[in-house]
Design a protein around this motif. Structure first.
Motif, mmCIF file in Angstrom:
data_model
loop_
_atom_site.group_PDB
_atom_site.id
_atom_site.type_symbol
_atom_site.label_atom_id
_atom_site.label_comp_id
_atom_site.label_asym_id
_atom_site.label_seq_id
_atom_site.Cartn_x
_atom_site.Cartn_y
_atom_site.Cartn_z
ATOM 1 N N VAL A 49 0.827 -1.197 0.000
ATOM 2 C CA VAL A 49 0.000 0.000 0.000
ATOM 3 C C VAL A 49 0.870 1.258 0.000
ATOM 4 N N LEU A 50 1.927 1.263 0.804
ATOM 5 C CA LEU A 50 2.789 2.436 0.905
ATOM 6 C C LEU A 50 3.436 2.789 -0.428
ATOM 7 N N TYR A 82 9.026 3.698 -6.422
ATOM 8 C CA TYR A 82 9.683 2.616 -5.710
ATOM 9 C C TYR A 82 9.072 1.272 -6.117
ATOM 10 N N HIS A 83 9.822 0.212 -5.849
ATOM 11 C CA HIS A 83 9.345 -1.141 -6.149
ATOM 12 C C HIS A 83 8.036 -1.399 -5.426
ATOM 13 N N GLU A 89 12.217 -8.077 0.624
ATOM 14 C CA GLU A 89 13.571 -7.552 0.846
ATOM 15 C C GLU A 89 13.914 -6.475 -0.181
ATOM 16 N N ASN A 90 13.591 -6.729 -1.454
ATOM 17 C CA ASN A 90 13.874 -5.741 -2.501
ATOM 18 C C ASN A 90 13.104 -4.448 -2.277
ATOM 19 N N SER A 91 11.879 -4.559 -1.811
ATOM 20 C CA SER A 91 11.082 -3.368 -1.535
ATOM 21 C C SER A 91 11.703 -2.549 -0.419
ATOM 22 N N LEU A 122 10.060 8.842 3.975
ATOM 23 C CA LEU A 122 10.746 8.854 2.683
ATOM 24 C C LEU A 122 9.760 8.931 1.525
ATOM 25 N N VAL A 123 8.689 8.167 1.605
ATOM 26 C CA VAL A 123 7.686 8.120 0.538
ATOM 27 C C VAL A 123 6.721 9.310 0.625
ATOM 28 N N GLY A 124 6.561 9.848 1.824
ATOM 29 C CA GLY A 124 5.660 10.985 1.998
ATOM 30 C C GLY A 124 4.217 10.595 2.243
ATOM 31 N N LYS A 125 4.024 9.422 2.811
ATOM 32 C CA LYS A 125 2.680 8.946 3.156
ATOM 33 C C LYS A 125 2.692 8.468 4.599
#
Length: 118
Positions: free
Chosen positions: A34-35, A41-42, A67-69, A106-109
């Motif tokens: 959801v984020l 981003y992945h 992990e990649n996310s 970082l994402v702003g959410k």
């Protein structure tokens, strides 16, 4: 055995109790799904604890996606490290809550549990 008094745990002590393993990783996948949706981003898929449990190999299955996310957000997540996941940022061990807070900033959410846990 009789308990003479009720022992209460602090929030820091509670964070150390029976970490999370597949439950923790499953919630990470839901949260990240959801984020990161609609961002550069992945985007992590939504994995339930059953699928995490059966596909728990670090190199094959859901954990690699999760992990990649985390990695694209700058966090190294080590699944199932001694009964709970570990989250590392620039060589510093973070609590899970700190990792989630960092990712949100970082994402702003900002997400409430009802936003990702459906």
């Amino acid at each position: 055995m009789k308990m003479d008094k009720l022992n209460k745990l602090s929030n820091d002590e509670l964070k150390q109790v029976a970490g999370g393993c597949d439950y923790e990783t499953s919630n990470d996948s839901k949260f990240l799904n959801v984020l990161l949706r609609g961002t550069d981003y992945h985007r992590c898929d939504r994995y339930g604890k059953f699928k995490i449990f059966w596909g728990s190999s670090k190199r094959y299955g859901p954990c690699e996606d999760i992990e990649n996310s985390w990695r694209v957000l700058g966090i190294e997540m080590v699944p199932y490290a001694v009964d709970h996941n570990e989250y590392w940022l620039n060589g510093k061990l973070l609590t899970r809550d700190e990792a989630w807070d960092y990712a949100e900033k970082l994402v702003g959410k900002h997400l409430e549990r009802k936003d990702w846990d459906w």
